[in-house]
Write a protein that holds these residues in place. Structure first.
Motif, PDB file in Angstrom:
ATOM      1  N   ASN A 137      -0.193   2.186   1.313  1.00 33.30           N
ATOM      2  CA  ASN A 137       0.890   1.269   1.041  1.00 33.30           C
ATOM      3  C   ASN A 137       1.982   2.035   0.310  1.00 33.30           C
ATOM      4  OD1 ASN A 137       2.454  -0.636  -0.666  1.00 33.30           O
ATOM      5  ND2 ASN A 137       1.184  -2.175   0.371  1.00 33.30           N
ATOM      6  N   TYR A 183       2.729   0.911  -3.291  1.00 26.16           N
ATOM      7  CA  TYR A 183       1.619   0.930  -4.256  1.00 26.16           C
ATOM      8  C   TYR A 183       1.694   2.141  -5.181  1.00 26.16           C
ATOM      9  CZ  TYR A 183      -3.178   1.300  -5.992  1.00 26.16           C
ATOM     10  OH  TYR A 183      -4.293   1.434  -6.788  1.00 26.16           O
ATOM     11  N   ASP A 194       5.915   0.179   4.167  1.00 28.29           N
ATOM     12  CA  ASP A 194       4.527  -0.249   4.030  1.00 28.29           C
ATOM     13  C   ASP A 194       3.882  -0.420   5.407  1.00 28.29           C
ATOM     14  OD1 ASP A 194       4.822  -0.246   1.316  1.00 28.29           O
ATOM     15  OD2 ASP A 194       5.039  -2.416   1.129  1.00 28.29           O
TER      16      ASP A 194
END
Length: 205
Positions: free
Chosen positions: A30, A33, A130
């Motif tokens: 991701n 993240y 993402d």
């Protein structure tokens, strides 16, 4: 289709920014993240001053909210840019093609503003989109002709609306700051894009 991993910068800006803009290579794959995790750790580290006293709690909360908005906004803008550039080459309707080029240009400018904010605050930004957005791009790339035009407009409208919601949240909830000013300045452009997308959707049969 190959989804490029890129931040839209001038050459000089890329050189100065590369020290804190890492690639999306977390365990979840991701893009946001890793950036959020790094920023959270950096903000927590700055919570203690050199003499061991706690830093201003309000400043810490502002940094946390601002960094999360900048990370999310950056990734969302990269996704819209990818959508727009795809429409610029895939769309069959001239107005849809022009709309794609326009939103790509606008969101590159929005990300340039985000880059400046992030650099000034030493925040990390995602190095790519993402995984869920990458999948949507891959699915869209399979469509052709009028089917592509319709699917693009629907996908772009959803993406821009979510981006506008994030900018609107920052506009309403961030305390006075340069990041709040950035969000305020972008709202008119995002509303215009949504209006233009709605007009095009109404004209495509």
């Amino acid at each position: 289709m190959k989804t490029p991993i890129k931040i839209y910068l001038t050459a000089a800006a890329f050189i100065t920014a590369s020290a804190f803009m890492g690639c999306s290579n977390s365990k979840t794959n991701n893009a946001s993240y890793e950036a959020d995790t790094a920023n959270k750790a950096a903000i927590a580290h700055k919570d203690t001053t050199a003499d061991g006293l706690k830093a201003d709690t309000a400043k810490k909360k502002l940094d946390d909210k601002a960094s999360k908005f900048l990370v999310k906004g950056c990734e969302a803008n990269m996704y819209v840019i990818e959508l727009g550039e795809m429409a610029g080459t895939h769309a069959t309707n001239a107005d849809v093609k022009a709309f794609g080029v326009q939103i790509a240009t606008t969101h590159k400018a929005l990300n340039t503003d985000i880059l400046k904010q992030a650099f000034n605050a030493s925040f990390k930004l995602p190095g790519g989109i993402d995984t869920d957005h990458a999948k949507k791009l891959k699915d869209l790339d399979k469509k052709k002709g009028a089917d592509f035009d319709k699917a693009f407009l629907s996908t772009a409208t959803d993406a821009i609306k979510k981006t506008a919601d994030d900018y609107g949240d920052a506009h309403l909830n961030l305390p006075p700051s340069s990041t709040k000013d950035l969000a305020n300045a972008a709202m008119g452009k995002l509303v215009t894009e949504l209006n233009n997308a709605a007009t095009l959707q109404g004209s495509i049969k």
